[in-house]
Scaffold this motif. Structure first.
Motif, PDB file in Angstrom:
ATOM      1  N   THR A  11      -8.641   6.242   8.727  1.00 57.54           N
ATOM      2  CA  THR A  11      -9.360   5.418   9.429  1.00 57.54           C
ATOM      3  C   THR A  11     -10.093   4.444   8.551  1.00 57.54           C
ATOM      4  OG1 THR A  11      -9.655   7.209  11.052  1.00 57.54           O
ATOM      5  CG2 THR A  11     -11.245   5.158  11.249  1.00 57.54           C
ATOM      6  N   GLY A  12     -10.055   3.202   8.858  1.00 55.53           N
ATOM      7  CA  GLY A  12     -10.642   2.020   8.174  1.00 55.53           C
ATOM      8  C   GLY A  12     -10.171   1.911   6.849  1.00 55.53           C
ATOM      9  N   LEU A  13      -8.843   2.391   6.244  1.00 56.18           N
ATOM     10  CA  LEU A  13      -8.542   2.054   5.255  1.00 56.18           C
ATOM     11  C   LEU A  13      -7.128   1.026   5.493  1.00 56.18           C
ATOM     12  CD1 LEU A  13      -8.697   5.451   3.262  1.00 56.18           C
ATOM     13  CD2 LEU A  13     -10.109   3.321   2.813  1.00 56.18           C
ATOM     14  N   PRO A  14      -6.525   0.603   4.377  1.00 57.35           N
ATOM     15  CA  PRO A  14      -5.240  -0.089   4.684  1.00 57.35           C
ATOM     16  C   PRO A  14      -4.227   0.650   5.109  1.00 57.35           C
ATOM     17  CG  PRO A  14      -6.324  -0.907   2.411  1.00 57.35           C
ATOM     18  CD  PRO A  14      -7.085   0.261   3.376  1.00 57.35           C
ATOM     19  N   THR A  15      -3.355   0.286   6.081  1.00 57.24           N
ATOM     20  CA  THR A  15      -2.259   0.924   6.315  1.00 57.24           C
ATOM     21  C   THR A  15      -1.213   1.180   5.346  1.00 57.24           C
ATOM     22  OG1 THR A  15      -2.616   0.024   8.611  1.00 57.24           O
ATOM     23  CG2 THR A  15      -0.602   0.933   8.443  1.00 57.24           C
ATOM     24  N   PRO A  16      -0.594   2.295   5.158  1.00 52.88           N
ATOM     25  CA  PRO A  16       0.379   2.325   4.052  1.00 52.88           C
ATOM     26  C   PRO A  16       1.574   1.892   4.630  1.00 52.88           C
ATOM     27  CG  PRO A  16      -0.824   4.365   4.499  1.00 52.88           C
ATOM     28  CD  PRO A  16      -1.282   3.646   5.544  1.00 52.88           C
ATOM     29  N   ASP A  17       2.282   0.961   3.719  1.00 55.16           N
ATOM     30  CA  ASP A  17       3.589   0.379   3.796  1.00 55.16           C
ATOM     31  C   ASP A  17       4.585   1.575   3.449  1.00 55.16           C
ATOM     32  OD1 ASP A  17       2.925  -2.473   4.524  1.00 55.16           O
ATOM     33  OD2 ASP A  17       1.930  -2.286   2.414  1.00 55.16           O
ATOM     34  N   VAL A  18       4.257   2.343   2.550  1.00 55.13           N
ATOM     35  CA  VAL A  18       5.106   3.549   1.991  1.00 55.13           C
ATOM     36  C   VAL A  18       4.408   4.665   2.136  1.00 55.13           C
ATOM     37  CG1 VAL A  18       6.589   4.207   0.207  1.00 55.13           C
ATOM     38  CG2 VAL A  18       6.350   1.650   0.480  1.00 55.13           C
ATOM     39  N   THR A  78       0.768  -1.273   0.132  1.00 56.79           N
ATOM     40  CA  THR A  78       0.005  -0.182   0.024  1.00 56.79           C
ATOM     41  C   THR A  78       0.874   1.297   0.169  1.00 56.79           C
ATOM     42  OG1 THR A  78      -1.643  -1.116   1.179  1.00 56.79           O
ATOM     43  CG2 THR A  78      -1.940   1.024   1.104  1.00 56.79           C
ATOM     44  N   ILE A  79       0.504   2.259  -0.879  1.00 54.04           N
ATOM     45  CA  ILE A  79       1.413   3.270  -1.177  1.00 54.04           C
ATOM     46  C   ILE A  79       0.746   4.422  -0.910  1.00 54.04           C
ATOM     47  CG2 ILE A  79       3.216   4.643  -2.694  1.00 54.04           C
ATOM     48  CD1 ILE A  79       3.745   1.589  -2.485  1.00 54.04           C
ATOM     49  N   LEU A  80       1.023   5.315  -0.088  1.00 52.59           N
ATOM     50  CA  LEU A  80       0.474   6.702   0.033  1.00 52.59           C
ATOM     51  C   LEU A  80       1.356   7.967  -0.311  1.00 52.59           C
ATOM     52  CD1 LEU A  80      -1.773   8.580   1.198  1.00 52.59           C
ATOM     53  CD2 LEU A  80      -0.645   8.481   3.455  1.00 52.59           C
ATOM     54  N   ALA A  81       0.664   8.580  -1.474  1.00 53.35           N
ATOM     55  CA  ALA A  81       1.524   9.610  -2.239  1.00 53.35           C
ATOM     56  C   ALA A  81       0.973  10.855  -1.902  1.00 53.35           C
ATOM     57  CB  ALA A  81       1.643   9.579  -3.779  1.00 53.35           C
ATOM     58  N   VAL A  82       1.914  11.752  -1.547  1.00 54.42           N
ATOM     59  CA  VAL A  82       1.397  13.031  -0.882  1.00 54.42           C
ATOM     60  C   VAL A  82       2.033  14.412  -1.460  1.00 54.42           C
ATOM     61  CG1 VAL A  82       1.034  12.220   1.487  1.00 54.42           C
ATOM     62  CG2 VAL A  82       2.965  13.363   0.941  1.00 54.42           C
ATOM     63  N   TYR A  83       1.486  15.204  -1.640  1.00 51.29           N
ATOM     64  CA  TYR A  83       2.040  16.673  -2.207  1.00 51.29           C
ATOM     65  C   TYR A  83       1.499  17.752  -1.017  1.00 51.29           C
ATOM     66  CZ  TYR A  83       2.958  20.966  -4.760  1.00 51.29           C
ATOM     67  OH  TYR A  83       3.283  22.136  -4.794  1.00 51.29           O
ATOM     68  N   ALA A  84       2.247  17.738  -0.118  1.00 53.22           N
ATOM     69  CA  ALA A  84       1.718  18.968   1.110  1.00 53.22           C
ATOM     70  C   ALA A  84       1.812  20.165   1.011  1.00 53.22           C
ATOM     71  CB  ALA A  84       2.629  18.590   2.366  1.00 53.22           C
ATOM     72  N   PRO A  85       0.879  21.120   1.572  1.00 52.44           N
ATOM     73  CA  PRO A  85       0.988  22.470   1.321  1.00 52.44           C
ATOM     74  C   PRO A  85       2.226  23.169   2.086  1.00 52.44           C
ATOM     75  CG  PRO A  85      -1.208  21.557   2.438  1.00 52.44           C
ATOM     76  CD  PRO A  85      -0.234  20.546   2.331  1.00 52.44           C
ATOM     77  N   ASN A  86       2.369  24.361   1.251  1.00 57.15           N
ATOM     78  CA  ASN A  86       3.674  25.018   1.884  1.00 57.15           C
ATOM     79  C   ASN A  86       3.417  25.786   2.832  1.00 57.15           C
ATOM     80  OD1 ASN A  86       6.315  25.584   1.184  1.00 57.15           O
ATOM     81  ND2 ASN A  86       5.663  27.560   0.229  1.00 57.15           N
ATOM     82  N   GLU A  87       2.256  26.391   3.194  1.00 58.54           N
ATOM     83  CA  GLU A  87       2.112  27.089   4.456  1.00 58.54           C
ATOM     84  C   GLU A  87       2.087  26.319   5.543  1.00 58.54           C
ATOM     85  OE1 GLU A  87      -1.422  29.590   3.675  1.00 58.54           O
ATOM     86  OE2 GLU A  87      -1.433  29.314   1.736  1.00 58.54           O
ATOM     87  N   PRO A  88       2.889  26.730   6.674  1.00 61.76           N
ATOM     88  CA  PRO A  88       2.966  25.888   7.770  1.00 61.76           C
ATOM     89  C   PRO A  88       1.712  25.613   8.400  1.00 61.76           C
ATOM     90  CG  PRO A  88       4.914  27.702   7.675  1.00 61.76           C
ATOM     91  CD  PRO A  88       3.605  27.729   6.434  1.00 61.76           C
ATOM     92  N   SER A  89       0.800  26.387   8.766  1.00 65.01           N
ATOM     93  CA  SER A  89      -0.437  26.277   9.314  1.00 65.01           C
ATOM     94  C   SER A  89      -1.253  25.185   8.573  1.00 65.01           C
ATOM     95  CB  SER A  89      -1.185  27.421   9.376  1.00 65.01           C
ATOM     96  OG  SER A  89      -1.488  27.743   8.131  1.00 65.01           O
TER      97      SER A  89
END
Length: 337
Positions: A111-118, A86-97
């Motif tokens: 919650t309720g989804l497969p736990t990411p391995d990566v 299971t892979i979770l790909a992210v593109y996080a916001p630049n603003e700290p808050s």
């Protein structure tokens, strides 16, 4: 992906609509499967995607779930012997808050989804001040939120685990922007599979971009050991005129020796032994030639990477000089590629 044998690639800031995704999948249907997520309200911004190499993955059986549209996507696909990854790909916001709230929202939505391995992507935040040049501690709320998510998923920064004292960066501003650098592009993997990961690298992506390519090779714990295999002739040698001429001459000599051996055959001088000697001599010649014919461009890239690594970790050099030199050397490396 073909050249580097990448099975799974995460891409950020894709700006892909569903129409674009469909079009790309039709264009590269034989080799790639692209799974993307876009922000319906801001189609020309954000965007994250996972690209699967059909030659190396069971892409047809992959399933996915949007965690945060345009920011986070979860993909699960078969791995080996009935197991899934299971892979979770992210593109996080630049603003700290917004960055801090982003990790909290992901934790809730998983919650309720497969736990990411990566977990991988552009985090737009670093956990340690040493991952920025000049060193700087990032927003506490954001770093704590990421730490909590990481702990809840039992994930670890693989590159840092393998390189505890090394300095390297995946993003660099231009000299005009100040030349600041950071390691904001990372790969976190499960503690269970961390011991079976290797080849953690940060290297130029091969295209004009201000981000480096972060990669790793992950193996299944049950996979048998695979050796180097038999030696094969490098393809570029076949284009070398000297090699072709030499092998043709050797072949002609072999043919004459075989014809002569028919009337003077022995256990040490016969068509079989003559052919074996020809093969051994040709292989040795090609190997020696290959060692001296490796493209100069590869040696140039290797030298630049080595110099860059040494420069970044030389604390006797002022930070400003390291920033500027790093940008110059990185440009040279990309140009060489």
């Amino acid at each position: 992906m073909k050249e580097k044998k990448i099975g799974i690639l995460a891409v950020q800031e894709t700006h892909l609509s569903k129409v674009d995704e469909t079009s790309l999948n039709e264009t590269f249907n034989k080799r790639l499967k692209i799974i993307s997520s876009s922000d319906p309200e801001h189609g020309n911004a954000k965007g994250v995607a996972i690209v699967l190499n059909k030659d190396l993955t069971s892409s047809q059986e992959a399933t996915h779930k949007e965690i945060i549209p345009g920011r986070a996507i979860l993909v699960q696909l078969p791995w080996t012997k009935g197991e899934k990854i299971t892979i979770l790909a992210v593109y996080a916001p630049n603003e700290p808050s917004k960055n801090g709230a982003f990790w909290e929202e992901i934790q809730t939505n998983l919650t309720g989804l497969p736990t990411p391995d990566v977990l991988l992507g552009d985090f737009n935040i670093v956990e340690d001040a040493l991952d920025r040049l000049p060193p700087k501690q990032d927003n506490e709320h954001a770093t704590v939120a990421l730490m909590r998510l990481k702990l809840s998923l039992d994930l670890r920064d693989g590159w840092r685990a393998e390189n505890p004292d090394l300095l390297a960066y995946t993003f660099a501003q231009s000299s005009a922007q100040g030349g600041r650098q950071s390691r904001i592009d990372r790969i976190y993997i499960s503690e269970n599979i961390l011991p079976f990961s290797k080849d953690w690298t940060i290297e130029p992506a091969g295209i004009a971009t201000d981000h480096q390519l972060t990669s790793a090779r992950i193996s299944d714990v049950r996979m048998p050991f695979v050796g180097r295999g038999r030696w094969t002739l490098p393809l570029f040698i076949l284009k070398d005129k000297d090699v072709k001429d030499r092998i043709i001459d050797m072949g002609r000599t072999m043919q004459l020796d075989i014809e002569n051996s028919l009337s003077n055959r022995s256990t040490t001088h016969n068509p079989q032994t003559i052919f074996k000697n020809f093969k051994d001599t040709a292989i040795k010649f090609c190997r020696d030639k290959a060692r001296t014919s490796i493209p100069k461009i590869q040696n140039r890239i290797k030298s630049l990477k080595s110099d860059l690594k040494a420069y970044l970790n030389d604390q006797s050099i002022p930070e400003e000089e390291r920033r500027l030199k790093r940008n110059d050397m990185r440009t040279d490396t990309i140009t060489s590629q």
